[in-house]
Design a protein around this motif. Structure first.
Motif, PDB file in Angstrom:
ATOM      1  N   ASP A   1       0.867  -1.178   0.000  1.00 44.31           N
ATOM      2  CA  ASP A   1       0.000   0.000   0.000  1.00 44.31           C
ATOM      3  C   ASP A   1       0.908   1.233   0.000  1.00 44.31           C
ATOM      4  OD1 ASP A   1      -1.788   2.027   0.330  1.00 44.31           O
ATOM      5  OD2 ASP A   1      -2.758   1.218   2.131  1.00 44.31           O
ATOM      6  N   PHE A   2       1.105   1.813  -1.193  1.00 48.44           N
ATOM      7  CA  PHE A   2       2.049   2.934  -1.309  1.00 48.44           C
ATOM      8  C   PHE A   2       1.330   4.258  -1.587  1.00 48.44           C
ATOM      9  CE2 PHE A   2       2.332   0.417  -5.355  1.00 48.44           C
ATOM     10  CZ  PHE A   2       1.576   1.258  -6.154  1.00 48.44           C
ATOM     11  N   ARG A   3       0.061   4.331  -1.239  1.00 49.77           N
ATOM     12  CA  ARG A   3      -0.708   5.552  -1.531  1.00 49.77           C
ATOM     13  C   ARG A   3      -0.126   6.780  -0.834  1.00 49.77           C
ATOM     14  NH1 ARG A   3      -6.584   3.197  -0.178  1.00 49.77           N
ATOM     15  NH2 ARG A   3      -5.269   2.177   1.401  1.00 49.77           N
ATOM     16  N   ILE A   4       0.251   6.633   0.420  1.00 48.84           N
ATOM     17  CA  ILE A   4       0.826   7.769   1.148  1.00 48.84           C
ATOM     18  C   ILE A   4       2.179   8.142   0.551  1.00 48.84           C
ATOM     19  CG2 ILE A   4       1.688   8.564   3.383  1.00 48.84           C
ATOM     20  CD1 ILE A   4      -0.389   6.802   4.728  1.00 48.84           C
ATOM     21  N   LEU A   5       2.953   7.130   0.172  1.00 42.85           N
ATOM     22  CA  LEU A   5       4.254   7.372  -0.456  1.00 42.85           C
ATOM     23  C   LEU A   5       4.088   8.195  -1.725  1.00 42.85           C
ATOM     24  CD1 LEU A   5       7.327   6.817  -0.730  1.00 42.85           C
ATOM     25  CD2 LEU A   5       6.721   4.698  -1.945  1.00 42.85           C
ATOM     26  N   VAL A   6       3.120   7.830  -2.570  1.00 44.06           N
ATOM     27  CA  VAL A   6       2.874   8.555  -3.817  1.00 44.06           C
ATOM     28  C   VAL A   6       2.500  10.004  -3.537  1.00 44.06           C
ATOM     29  CG1 VAL A   6       1.308   8.747  -5.791  1.00 44.06           C
ATOM     30  CG2 VAL A   6       2.256   6.528  -5.170  1.00 44.06           C
ATOM     31  N   LYS A   7       1.662  10.217  -2.520  1.00 41.75           N
ATOM     32  CA  LYS A   7       1.256  11.582  -2.179  1.00 41.75           C
ATOM     33  C   LYS A   7       2.452  12.433  -1.763  1.00 41.75           C
ATOM     34  CE  LYS A   7      -3.488  10.541  -0.717  1.00 41.75           C
ATOM     35  NZ  LYS A   7      -4.439  10.520   0.417  1.00 41.75           N
ATOM     36  N   GLU A   8       3.355  11.853  -0.975  1.00 40.24           N
ATOM     37  CA  GLU A   8       4.544  12.587  -0.512  1.00 40.24           C
ATOM     38  C   GLU A   8       5.461  12.956  -1.680  1.00 40.24           C
ATOM     39  OE1 GLU A   8       5.385  13.675   2.480  1.00 40.24           O
ATOM     40  OE2 GLU A   8       3.624  12.902   3.506  1.00 40.24           O
ATOM     41  N   ILE A   9       5.634  12.001  -2.586  1.00 38.06           N
ATOM     42  CA  ILE A   9       6.508  12.264  -3.743  1.00 38.06           C
ATOM     43  C   ILE A   9       5.878  13.313  -4.658  1.00 38.06           C
ATOM     44  CG2 ILE A   9       7.657  11.250  -5.743  1.00 38.06           C
ATOM     45  CD1 ILE A   9       7.600   8.559  -4.267  1.00 38.06           C
ATOM     46  N   ALA A  10       4.568  13.177  -4.892  1.00 35.45           N
ATOM     47  CA  ALA A  10       3.864  14.124  -5.761  1.00 35.45           C
ATOM     48  C   ALA A  10       3.865  15.525  -5.170  1.00 35.45           C
ATOM     49  CB  ALA A  10       2.428  13.643  -5.983  1.00 35.45           C
ATOM     50  N   ALA A  11       3.767  15.626  -3.845  1.00 36.42           N
ATOM     51  CA  ALA A  11       3.769  16.936  -3.190  1.00 36.42           C
ATOM     52  C   ALA A  11       5.087  17.659  -3.411  1.00 36.42           C
ATOM     53  CB  ALA A  11       3.500  16.768  -1.695  1.00 36.42           C
ATOM     54  N   LYS A  12       6.171  16.895  -3.503  1.00 36.38           N
ATOM     55  CA  LYS A  12       7.486  17.520  -3.688  1.00 36.38           C
ATOM     56  C   LYS A  12       7.760  17.858  -5.153  1.00 36.38           C
ATOM     57  CE  LYS A  12      12.449  16.856  -2.910  1.00 36.38           C
ATOM     58  NZ  LYS A  12      12.666  18.177  -2.273  1.00 36.38           N
ATOM     59  N   TYR A  13       7.381  16.959  -6.061  1.00 32.18           N
ATOM     60  CA  TYR A  13       7.785  17.136  -7.455  1.00 32.18           C
ATOM     61  C   TYR A  13       6.670  17.677  -8.360  1.00 32.18           C
ATOM     62  CZ  TYR A  13      12.066  14.874  -6.126  1.00 32.18           C
ATOM     63  OH  TYR A  13      13.264  14.582  -5.502  1.00 32.18           O
ATOM     64  N   LYS A  14       5.462  17.811  -7.833  1.00 29.87           N
ATOM     65  CA  LYS A  14       4.366  18.466  -8.558  1.00 29.87           C
ATOM     66  C   LYS A  14       4.142  17.869  -9.942  1.00 29.87           C
ATOM     67  CE  LYS A  14       4.418  21.427  -5.128  1.00 29.87           C
ATOM     68  NZ  LYS A  14       3.452  21.286  -4.013  1.00 29.87           N
ATOM     69  N   THR A  15       4.131  16.571 -10.022  1.00 29.97           N
ATOM     70  CA  THR A  15       3.886  15.891 -11.285  1.00 29.97           C
ATOM     71  C   THR A  15       3.191  14.568 -11.004  1.00 29.97           C
ATOM     72  OG1 THR A  15       4.913  15.200 -13.366  1.00 29.97           O
ATOM     73  CG2 THR A  15       6.080  14.613 -11.349  1.00 29.97           C
ATOM     74  N   ARG A  16       2.745  13.902 -12.048  1.00 34.33           N
ATOM     75  CA  ARG A  16       2.082  12.621 -11.864  1.00 34.33           C
ATOM     76  C   ARG A  16       3.122  11.563 -11.520  1.00 34.33           C
ATOM     77  NH1 ARG A  16      -1.444   9.915 -16.620  1.00 34.33           N
ATOM     78  NH2 ARG A  16       0.633   9.634 -17.495  1.00 34.33           N
ATOM     79  N   ILE A  17       2.805  10.712 -10.546  1.00 34.42           N
ATOM     80  CA  ILE A  17       3.732   9.686 -10.086  1.00 34.42           C
ATOM     81  C   ILE A  17       3.175   8.316 -10.416  1.00 34.42           C
ATOM     82  CG2 ILE A  17       5.013   8.768  -8.113  1.00 34.42           C
ATOM     83  CD1 ILE A  17       5.633  11.718  -8.743  1.00 34.42           C
ATOM     84  N   GLU A  18       4.012   7.467 -10.996  1.00 37.10           N
ATOM     85  CA  GLU A  18       3.626   6.082 -11.251  1.00 37.10           C
ATOM     86  C   GLU A  18       4.637   5.157 -10.595  1.00 37.10           C
ATOM     87  OE1 GLU A  18       3.924   3.072 -14.944  1.00 37.10           O
ATOM     88  OE2 GLU A  18       2.489   4.694 -15.286  1.00 37.10           O
TER      89      GLU A  18
END
Length: 259
Positions: free
Chosen positions: A125-142
């Motif tokens: 379950d990496f949903r929180i991880l994706v949110k943290e990465i997206a918050a920093k880099y302001k782009t779509r994360i896969e």
């Protein structure tokens, strides 16, 4: 007929096919292609591919342009930024105690998407991880979880034959490989002989399997009693590829070959 070219996003990566869009392309030329993820920087590996299996011309995307110096500089900067993003993401993984190993990270040329490949023994379950990465880099994360075969395909390397891994060099899809293929070809069932770099059965076991199956259909079975011009006996060996078999008749071995 539509002119098609093959490109690679990594030197030892898979070949992807695009319409060349009327451009005069040569092998090893760098280009910018349109993908579902966004614009990507690639290197031409094949030109004038006129007919190829599994190519759907209706959905195939285009080569947008031959790369410029600006494209190249942006690509090099993206490599550095992706390495930084990978280190940042790995720290988050450690802090969150997630049981996953991040392998690499890649930005599209236009930075519309950051793709991170990882391996894990189970679903994460990496949903929180994706949110943290997206918050920093302001782009779509896969985040893309790789299987062991996919990992070898992504990373590349050399097989036990000494050549580049088939999955990384030219295979566009990985078929089902079974232990019966090794048995069909009389290969010793030694893991060091029949397993590839990924630890799974060698993809190349499938290459000649159809030929072995066809030849076996003409030959008697091992242990079968057959009648020959020299009398009746038991089949003791098979040379499947050469369509030969050896029969034990009254204590003597006689070799026969199919016409």
């Amino acid at each position: 007929m539509e002119n098609i070219c093959g490109v690679k996003f990594k030197d030892f990566g898979k070949v992807y096919y695009f319409k060349n869009n009327g451009l005069n392309l040569k092998k090893d030329l760098t280009v910018v292609v349109d993908t579902e993820k966004g614009e990507q920087f690639a290197k031409v590996s094949e030109t004038n591919v006129l007919n190829r299996k599994n190519i759907d011309l209706d959905t195939m995307k285009n080569v947008l342009r031959i790369s410029t110096k600006e494209d190249y500089n942006k690509y090099m900067k993206n490599l550095k930024d992706a390495a930084s993003a990978l280190n940042f993401s790995r720290k988050l993984v450690r802090d969150m105690n997630l049981e996953m190993r991040l392998l690499d990270a890649t930005f599209t040329l236009d930075k519309k998407q950051l793709t991170i490949n990882f391996i894990a023994d189970s679903r994460i379950d990496f949903r929180i991880l994706v949110k943290e990465i997206a918050a920093k880099y302001k782009t779509r994360i896969e985040l893309h979880q790789l299987g062991v075969r996919d990992k070898s395909k992504e990373i590349g390397g050399l097989g036990q034959c000494g050549r580049e891994l088939c999955c990384a060099k030219f295979l566009n899809g990985i078929d089902t490989i079974s232990i019966n293929m090794a048995k069909n070809q009389n290969i010793a069932l030694n893991p060091s002989k029949i397993n590839g770099a990924c630890g799974r059965l060698l993809c190349c076991l499938s290459y000649e399997d159809d030929v072995y199956t066809e030849h076996r259909s003409y030959l008697p079975k091992l242990g079968e009693t057959v009648t020959t011009k020299d009398g009746s006996g038991k089949v003791v060996t098979l040379d499947v590829l050469n369509k030969k078999y050896t029969v034990l008749i009254d204590g003597d071995k006689k070799e026969y070959e199919l016409d």
